[in-house]
Structures are given as C-alpha cells and as structure tokens.
Design a protein around this motif. Structure first.
Motif, mmCIF file in Angstrom:
data_model
loop_
_atom_site.group_PDB
_atom_site.id
_atom_site.type_symbol
_atom_site.label_atom_id
_atom_site.label_comp_id
_atom_site.label_asym_id
_atom_site.label_seq_id
_atom_site.Cartn_x
_atom_site.Cartn_y
_atom_site.Cartn_z
ATOM 1 N N VAL A 184 -53.762 -17.921 8.663
ATOM 2 C CA VAL A 184 -54.846 -18.725 9.216
ATOM 3 C C VAL A 184 -54.719 -20.136 8.665
ATOM 4 O O VAL A 184 -54.600 -20.331 7.463
ATOM 5 C CB VAL A 184 -56.224 -18.134 8.840
ATOM 6 N N GLU A 185 -54.724 -21.108 9.553
ATOM 7 C CA GLU A 185 -54.637 -22.506 9.148
ATOM 8 C C GLU A 185 -55.801 -23.286 9.743
ATOM 9 O O GLU A 185 -56.200 -23.049 10.881
ATOM 10 C CB GLU A 185 -53.325 -23.135 9.635
ATOM 11 N N GLU A 186 -56.307 -24.220 8.968
ATOM 12 C CA GLU A 186 -57.370 -25.092 9.456
ATOM 13 C C GLU A 186 -56.738 -26.269 10.197
ATOM 14 O O GLU A 186 -55.787 -26.869 9.719
ATOM 15 C CB GLU A 186 -58.206 -25.615 8.291
ATOM 16 N N VAL A 187 -57.269 -26.561 11.362
ATOM 17 C CA VAL A 187 -56.808 -27.714 12.134
ATOM 18 C C VAL A 187 -57.912 -28.762 12.075
ATOM 19 O O VAL A 187 -59.047 -28.506 12.466
ATOM 20 C CB VAL A 187 -56.512 -27.334 13.601
ATOM 21 N N LYS A 188 -57.577 -29.930 11.557
ATOM 22 C CA LYS A 188 -58.560 -31.012 11.456
ATOM 23 C C LYS A 188 -58.302 -32.026 12.562
ATOM 24 O O LYS A 188 -57.160 -32.300 12.899
ATOM 25 C CB LYS A 188 -58.469 -31.684 10.090
ATOM 26 N N ARG A 189 -59.389 -32.555 13.103
ATOM 27 C CA ARG A 189 -59.288 -33.542 14.175
ATOM 28 C C ARG A 189 -60.050 -34.801 13.780
ATOM 29 O O ARG A 189 -61.048 -34.740 13.073
ATOM 30 C CB ARG A 189 -59.845 -32.966 15.470
ATOM 31 N N ASP A 190 -59.574 -35.929 14.298
ATOM 32 C CA ASP A 190 -60.278 -37.190 14.044
ATOM 33 C C ASP A 190 -61.394 -37.358 15.072
ATOM 34 O O ASP A 190 -61.640 -36.463 15.896
ATOM 35 C CB ASP A 190 -59.315 -38.375 14.043
ATOM 36 N N GLU A 191 -62.075 -38.494 15.056
ATOM 37 C CA GLU A 191 -63.205 -38.723 15.956
ATOM 38 C C GLU A 191 -62.819 -38.744 17.427
ATOM 39 O O GLU A 191 -63.648 -38.567 18.314
ATOM 40 C CB GLU A 191 -63.930 -40.025 15.581
ATOM 41 N N GLY B 96 -60.606 -36.580 18.638
ATOM 42 C CA GLY B 96 -60.163 -35.225 18.971
ATOM 43 C C GLY B 96 -58.698 -34.989 18.732
ATOM 44 O O GLY B 96 -58.180 -33.911 19.030
ATOM 45 N N ASP B 97 -57.992 -36.003 18.194
ATOM 46 C CA ASP B 97 -56.566 -35.839 17.911
ATOM 47 C C ASP B 97 -56.380 -35.062 16.595
ATOM 48 O O ASP B 97 -57.164 -35.222 15.654
ATOM 49 C CB ASP B 97 -55.878 -37.201 17.799
ATOM 50 N N ILE B 98 -55.344 -34.247 16.547
ATOM 51 C CA ILE B 98 -55.056 -33.454 15.354
ATOM 52 C C ILE B 98 -54.571 -34.350 14.237
ATOM 53 O O ILE B 98 -53.701 -35.201 14.443
ATOM 54 C CB ILE B 98 -54.022 -32.367 15.666
ATOM 55 N N ILE B 99 -55.145 -34.139 13.054
ATOM 56 C CA ILE B 99 -54.747 -34.870 11.850
ATOM 57 C C ILE B 99 -53.730 -34.027 11.109
ATOM 58 O O ILE B 99 -53.978 -32.847 10.836
ATOM 59 C CB ILE B 99 -55.959 -35.146 10.939
ATOM 60 N N ASP B 100 -52.559 -34.620 10.802
ATOM 61 C CA ASP B 100 -51.535 -33.859 10.079
ATOM 62 C C ASP B 100 -51.875 -33.727 8.633
ATOM 63 O O ASP B 100 -52.392 -34.519 7.964
ATOM 64 C CB ASP B 100 -50.159 -34.522 10.213
#
Length: 79
Positions: free
Chosen positions: A66-73, A75-79
């Motif tokens: 399980v990995e957390e996917v973070k997005r910026d304001e 909606g783009d994925i933050i690496d």
C-alpha cells in the motif's frame, strides 16, 4: 497451520449469486491446522448456523503493498 476461506451457507439459501458461486460470498479467513478445525471455528463463531453448514476452502494469501499518493492543489501527483 494454513489459511482457509470459509463462508456461511445460511446466508445464501435464497436465489442469489452467492448460492451457486462461492466467489460472490463474504469470506471469513481463518488460520487452522486443517479444514475440520476451520469448520469448527466457524461453528464456534456462528453456533446457530451449524445445520446449514459452512464452506471451507484452502486459501493462498498474497502480499499487498500500500502506497500513499499525494497530490498538489491542481490534482497532479507529487513524487
């Protein structure tokens, strides 16, 4: 010990997809020494359903990452 997937027959006596297809049933995953011990554990948990019985099948678990996917304001994925 090994893992078994058990289902409750009493819940699937009516006409439904789970009556004929075990994949459609909610599974209870039990670690036991054999199929009989897994059945007995289901009987302990659901004593009023022993007459209808339970299905017991060997289960092969698998590893899940399980990995957390973070997005910026935006909606783009933050690496």
């Amino acid at each position: 010990m090994r893992e078994y997937r058990c289902t409750r027959n009493a819940l699937y006596q009516h006409e439904c997809t789970g009556k004929y297809d075990l994949r459609e049933r909610q599974g209870h995953y039990i670690w036991a020494i054999n199929e009989e011990a897994a059945w007995q554990e289901m009987a302990r948990r659901y004593p009023d359903e022993t007459e209808a019985g339970f299905t017991v099948e060997k289960w092969e678990g698998f590893n899940v990452k399980v990995e957390e996917v973070k997005r910026d304001e935006n909606g783009d994925i933050i690496d």
